[in-house]
Design an enzyme around this catalytic site. Sequence first.
Site, PDB file in Angstrom:
ATOM      1  N   LYS A  33       0.826  -1.203   0.000  1.00 44.12           N
ATOM      2  CA  LYS A  33       0.000   0.000   0.000  1.00 44.12           C
ATOM      3  C   LYS A  33       0.875   1.275   0.000  1.00 44.12           C
ATOM      4  CE  LYS A  33      -4.097  -1.958   0.051  1.00 44.12           C
ATOM      5  NZ  LYS A  33      -3.977  -3.423   0.079  1.00 44.12           N
TER       6      LYS A  33
HETATM    7  C1  LIG Z   1      -5.317  -4.257   0.765  1.00 43.37           C
HETATM    8  C2  LIG Z   1      -6.779  -4.116   0.802  1.00 43.37           C
HETATM    9  C3  LIG Z   1      -7.554  -4.536   1.891  1.00 43.37           C
HETATM   10  C4  LIG Z   1      -7.035  -5.357   3.024  1.00 43.37           C
HETATM   11  O1  LIG Z   1      -5.891  -4.990   3.589  1.00 43.37           O
HETATM   12  P1  LIG Z   1      -4.871  -6.008   4.298  1.00 43.37           P
HETATM   13  O2  LIG Z   1      -4.097  -5.060   5.139  1.00 43.37           O
HETATM   14  O3  LIG Z   1      -4.037  -6.642   3.223  1.00 43.37           O
HETATM   15  O4  LIG Z   1      -5.666  -6.978   5.092  1.00 43.37           O
HETATM   16  C5  LIG Z   1      -8.907  -4.268   1.893  1.00 43.37           C
HETATM   17  N1  LIG Z   1      -9.489  -3.642   0.862  1.00 43.37           N
HETATM   18  C6  LIG Z   1      -8.792  -3.251  -0.212  1.00 43.37           C
HETATM   19  C7  LIG Z   1      -9.498  -2.531  -1.303  1.00 43.37           C
HETATM   20  C8  LIG Z   1      -7.425  -3.495  -0.294  1.00 43.37           C
HETATM   21  O5  LIG Z   1      -6.759  -3.131  -1.385  1.00 43.37           O
END
Ligand SMILES: *Cc1c(COP(=O)(O)O)cnc(C)c1O
Length: 396
Positions: A186
Amino acid sequence: MPGFELFGDKERKQVNDVLDSGVLMRYGFDGMRNGHWKALELEKVLADKMQVKHAQLVSSGTAALTVALASAGVGAGDEVIMPTFTFVASFESILAIGAVPILVDVDDTLALSPQAVENAITERTKVVMPVHMCGSMADLKALKAICDTHNLLLLEDACQAIGGTFENKPLGSYGDLGCFSFDYVKTVTCGEGGAVVTNNDSYKSNADHYSDHGHDHVGKDRGAETHPFLGYNYRISELHAAVGLAQIERLDEFLAIQKKNYTILREALQDLPNVQFRRVPEGGEESYAFLSFFLPDTVTAKKAHTELGKAGVDACFYWYDNNWHYYREWQHLIEKKSLGKLPTEVHQQLPDYSKSDFSASDQWVGRTISCLIKLGWSQDDVKERAQKMADVISKL
Ligand SMILES: *Cc1c(COP(=O)(O)O)cnc(C)c1O
């Protein structure tokens, strides 16, 4: 998008603070921690940046969605409306609390279609959960109006769009609750981590307790704390929060780089007659984490994906065939396959998705190419990429 591309001394310094004290837990150990409260500090910075009263850090973005739903009292048999184009975390978090995911079409914003949401509302609906995929947002104004009319919660999944805004409010702060992920890919990363943001005092207090076994965090001694309701362990560690603290301070720097690189790519494609960019709802500003556009039909989009790969343009996605982000490949959900039995409500209420008509979503997602905007590219890298993309797409 990935913050790990620009990783360095600031992150190291924050982590060393934690290592020097040896306190890896976010609560307690007051005497040992040399004044370091990384999780608490990151919550303050995040709430400030997102212009909300409260932030609650948790162990992942998926945990954030689960905790957000639980904190608002959503539970067994409640219906939560979510898009067909998202990450699997959307339905995982809904199922985790025994609620029922109701899949709904996306439109040319690549996020929830307000009309489709309206059509999906039943007397069991509790929450509308738009997912701001690939750096841009759902039409929040229209969704909020629907939620107000039907007395529903608006929960924004802003995991892929941190830093974007709608009507000058940070994405995640517009609805009743917002969620972020700080996983390894992210824009802001902790390695693993997530956060819930809200202006609601009781949601915050519930999220705080729920994510730590129901501990009420009142009084000095952890052992003497009481537990007003059942919870789980969705805590973040001080080490992860320390990395996040260094990264969040760099958010504006990351966003500026994303916008610059995105703009170069977009300008190279904007005059091509076969390219139509995704719609950003009026009042919205993207985080520029991806550049997404539609080609005239599914066959052309598939071909574009293959040809871009051959030309060495990496990090472009064709989500329609992707295992993780589009309903077509969610066999485990469609077949209701878990290790043990699903809660009865979920088993009975979960629609038979194999019979659902999501052709409106297919019309958009089947024609979409999304290119990740990286932070580490040099100017020459971006210009070369822009040229290659324009060459490939103009010859389709
Ligand atoms: C990455 C992501 C998540 C979940 O995040 P994690 O930290 O990997 O559990 C939820 N929604 C979206 C749209 C994502 O891209």
